[in-house]
Design a protein around this motif. Structure first.
Motif, PDB file in Angstrom:
ATOM      1  N   PRO A   9       0.911  -1.433  -0.226  1.00 38.23           N
ATOM      2  CA  PRO A   9      -0.026  -0.073  -0.056  1.00 38.23           C
ATOM      3  C   PRO A   9       0.481   1.362  -0.099  1.00 38.23           C
ATOM      4  CG  PRO A   9      -0.743  -1.515   1.640  1.00 38.23           C
ATOM      5  CD  PRO A   9       0.453  -2.425   0.865  1.00 38.23           C
ATOM      6  N   LEU A  10       2.367   1.203   0.368  1.00 37.02           N
ATOM      7  CA  LEU A  10       3.032   2.237   0.610  1.00 37.02           C
ATOM      8  C   LEU A  10       3.382   3.333  -0.313  1.00 37.02           C
ATOM      9  CD1 LEU A  10       4.729   4.034   1.811  1.00 37.02           C
ATOM     10  CD2 LEU A  10       6.217   3.144   1.926  1.00 37.02           C
ATOM     11  N   ARG A  11       4.338   1.519  -1.561  1.00 36.91           N
ATOM     12  CA  ARG A  11       4.549   2.128  -2.512  1.00 36.91           C
ATOM     13  C   ARG A  11       3.774   2.191  -3.737  1.00 36.91           C
ATOM     14  NH1 ARG A  11       9.357   2.815  -4.624  1.00 36.91           N
ATOM     15  NH2 ARG A  11      11.019   1.608  -3.256  1.00 36.91           N
ATOM     16  N   GLU A  12       2.364   1.481  -3.932  1.00 42.66           N
ATOM     17  CA  GLU A  12       1.049   2.269  -4.882  1.00 42.66           C
ATOM     18  C   GLU A  12       0.725   3.516  -4.109  1.00 42.66           C
ATOM     19  OE1 GLU A  12      -1.836  -0.475  -4.065  1.00 42.66           O
ATOM     20  OE2 GLU A  12      -1.309  -2.398  -4.740  1.00 42.66           O
ATOM     21  N   ARG A  13       0.506   4.140  -3.102  1.00 43.49           N
ATOM     22  CA  ARG A  13      -0.277   5.183  -2.894  1.00 43.49           C
ATOM     23  C   ARG A  13       1.421   6.298  -3.322  1.00 43.49           C
ATOM     24  NH1 ARG A  13      -2.381   9.370  -3.428  1.00 43.49           N
ATOM     25  NH2 ARG A  13      -3.374  10.860  -1.739  1.00 43.49           N
ATOM     26  N   PHE A  14       2.334   6.094  -2.829  1.00 44.52           N
ATOM     27  CA  PHE A  14       3.867   6.981  -3.160  1.00 44.52           C
ATOM     28  C   PHE A  14       3.444   6.743  -4.458  1.00 44.52           C
ATOM     29  CE2 PHE A  14       8.188   6.401  -5.404  1.00 44.52           C
ATOM     30  CZ  PHE A  14       8.594   8.070  -4.992  1.00 44.52           C
ATOM     31  N   SER A  15       3.181   5.867  -5.561  1.00 43.94           N
ATOM     32  CA  SER A  15       3.499   6.389  -7.326  1.00 43.94           C
ATOM     33  C   SER A  15       2.434   6.422  -7.844  1.00 43.94           C
ATOM     34  CB  SER A  15       3.446   4.753  -7.962  1.00 43.94           C
ATOM     35  OG  SER A  15       4.618   4.319  -7.144  1.00 43.94           O
ATOM     36  N   GLU A  16       1.519   7.030  -6.964  1.00 49.35           N
ATOM     37  CA  GLU A  16       0.378   7.896  -6.964  1.00 49.35           C
ATOM     38  C   GLU A  16       0.492   9.668  -6.983  1.00 49.35           C
ATOM     39  OE1 GLU A  16      -3.509   6.636  -4.968  1.00 49.35           O
ATOM     40  OE2 GLU A  16      -3.497   4.658  -5.658  1.00 49.35           O
ATOM     41  N   ILE A  17       1.304   9.369  -5.243  1.00 45.70           N
ATOM     42  CA  ILE A  17       1.648  10.478  -5.882  1.00 45.70           C
ATOM     43  C   ILE A  17       2.435  11.153  -7.003  1.00 45.70           C
ATOM     44  CG2 ILE A  17       2.283  12.133  -3.331  1.00 45.70           C
ATOM     45  CD1 ILE A  17       1.036  10.590  -2.188  1.00 45.70           C
ATOM     46  N   TYR A  18       3.834  10.570  -6.767  1.00 45.40           N
ATOM     47  CA  TYR A  18       5.764  10.693  -7.480  1.00 45.40           C
ATOM     48  C   TYR A  18       4.746  10.954  -8.843  1.00 45.40           C
ATOM     49  CZ  TYR A  18       9.768  10.853  -8.415  1.00 45.40           C
ATOM     50  OH  TYR A  18      11.243  11.002  -9.067  1.00 45.40           O
ATOM     51  N   ASP A  19       4.312   9.844  -9.073  1.00 44.43           N
ATOM     52  CA  ASP A  19       3.737   9.569 -10.690  1.00 44.43           C
ATOM     53  C   ASP A  19       3.103  10.902 -11.567  1.00 44.43           C
ATOM     54  OD1 ASP A  19       5.822   7.579 -10.669  1.00 44.43           O
ATOM     55  OD2 ASP A  19       3.590   6.271 -11.427  1.00 44.43           O
ATOM     56  N   ALA A  20       2.299  11.270 -10.166  1.00 40.55           N
ATOM     57  CA  ALA A  20       1.156  12.110 -10.797  1.00 40.55           C
ATOM     58  C   ALA A  20       2.455  13.961 -10.919  1.00 40.55           C
ATOM     59  CB  ALA A  20       0.172  12.757  -9.485  1.00 40.55           C
ATOM     60  N   LYS A  21       2.818  13.851  -9.806  1.00 41.31           N
ATOM     61  CA  LYS A  21       4.588  15.120 -10.006  1.00 41.31           C
ATOM     62  C   LYS A  21       4.827  15.231 -11.445  1.00 41.31           C
ATOM     63  CE  LYS A  21       3.769  15.995  -4.844  1.00 41.31           C
ATOM     64  NZ  LYS A  21       4.744  15.445  -3.753  1.00 41.31           N
ATOM     65  N   VAL A  22       5.229  14.087 -11.915  1.00 43.65           N
ATOM     66  CA  VAL A  22       6.265  13.542 -12.110  1.00 43.65           C
ATOM     67  C   VAL A  22       5.286  14.315 -13.723  1.00 43.65           C
ATOM     68  CG1 VAL A  22       6.988  12.417 -14.303  1.00 43.65           C
ATOM     69  CG2 VAL A  22       7.585  11.999 -11.733  1.00 43.65           C
ATOM     70  N   ALA A  23       4.318  13.747 -14.479  1.00 42.17           N
ATOM     71  CA  ALA A  23       2.859  14.115 -14.686  1.00 42.17           C
ATOM     72  C   ALA A  23       2.937  15.554 -15.535  1.00 42.17           C
ATOM     73  CB  ALA A  23       1.560  12.858 -15.561  1.00 42.17           C
ATOM     74  N   ALA A  24       2.464  16.216 -14.251  1.00 33.26           N
ATOM     75  CA  ALA A  24       2.348  17.393 -14.714  1.00 33.26           C
ATOM     76  C   ALA A  24       3.665  18.422 -14.249  1.00 33.26           C
ATOM     77  CB  ALA A  24       2.604  17.809 -12.796  1.00 33.26           C
ATOM     78  N   GLY A  25       4.985  17.894 -14.255  1.00 32.66           N
ATOM     79  CA  GLY A  25       6.366  18.815 -14.311  1.00 32.66           C
ATOM     80  C   GLY A  25       6.654  19.402 -13.947  1.00 32.66           C
TER      81      GLY A  25
END
Length: 220
Positions: A72-88
């Motif tokens: 669950p920690l990995r999944e939540r991290f990925s959601e947060i971090y990948d959104a920041k990557v996509a947002a530039g």
């Protein structure tokens, strides 16, 4: 003054060296851990810098206990971090483009050796308009042992068609420098979140404030 003989290839770390991403990643980990009620600390975050996902999981499990639900920690991290990557939200570090411009003009091959898994690494480099500027990549999911083992640097050298001893490795982390030195590469450290440990200084690895110094040394 920094003196760097002309290398056969230059191999770059990614996070904290090309991309100013370590702060974003650690903030994302903290946000994910807080949401799960886990006692995140800055010290724990810094201990993950430069490490592979597998090694990060081991460190986190040691800190929170073997019963802690890592997935669950990995999944939540990925959601947060990948959104920041996509947002530039991840800027380039200073002098990245200038150094790459010079290396391209000098026809010196360039590779990336990152602990990040390939899918995420490619997305980050593409978002920063850097992906096409490298001749090869070696990623964290393509080797058995993460940094500080030499595997990822040896793989990057192989993929760029160069002997490790003839390559220049550029790193921001202590584990990354240890990996490059273990691969028999000439290495330069450009510290980001972490300052060089005592053993890094004993290696005699040059430590510079930015990639500008690397560019000037190669030009000279």
């Amino acid at each position: 003054m920094l003196n760097i003989p002309r290398p056969q290839a230059v191999i770059f770390d990614m996070d904290g060296l090309l991309l100013d991403s370590e702060r974003v990643a650690l903030a994302s980990f903290e946000e994910a851990a807080t949401a799960l009620g886990a006692p995140w600390t800055r010290e724990l975050g810094l201990s993950l810098v430069g490490r592979s996902a597998r090694d990060c999981d081991t460190i986190i499990a040691r800190a929170f206990g073997e019963a802690f639900p890592l997935e669950p920690l990995r999944e939540r991290f990925s959601e947060i971090y990948d959104a920041k990557v996509a947002a530039g939200s991840i800027p380039l570090k200073p002098w990245v483009r200038e150094l790459l411009d010079w290396l391209e003009a000098a026809r010196i091959p360039r590779a990336v050796a990152t602990s990040t898994f390939r899918k995420r690494a490619e997305a980050k480099l593409a978002r920063a308009h850097l992906l096409q500027r490298f001749d090869a990549m070696a990623c964290g999911d393509e080797i058995l042992r993460g940094k500080p083992a030499p595997d990822i640097y040896e793989l990057a050298a192989q993929r760029v068609g160069a002997e490790p001893r003839d390559c220049l490795a550029l790193e921001d982390s202590n584990v990354g420098i240890r990996a490059a030195v273990s691969a028999s590469m000439r290495a330069v450290m450009v510290p980001d979140l972490l300052q060089p440990d005592a053993d890094i200084r004993r290696y005699g690895v040059p430590i510079v404030p930015s990639l500008k110094e690397v560019l000037i040394a190669l030009q000279g």
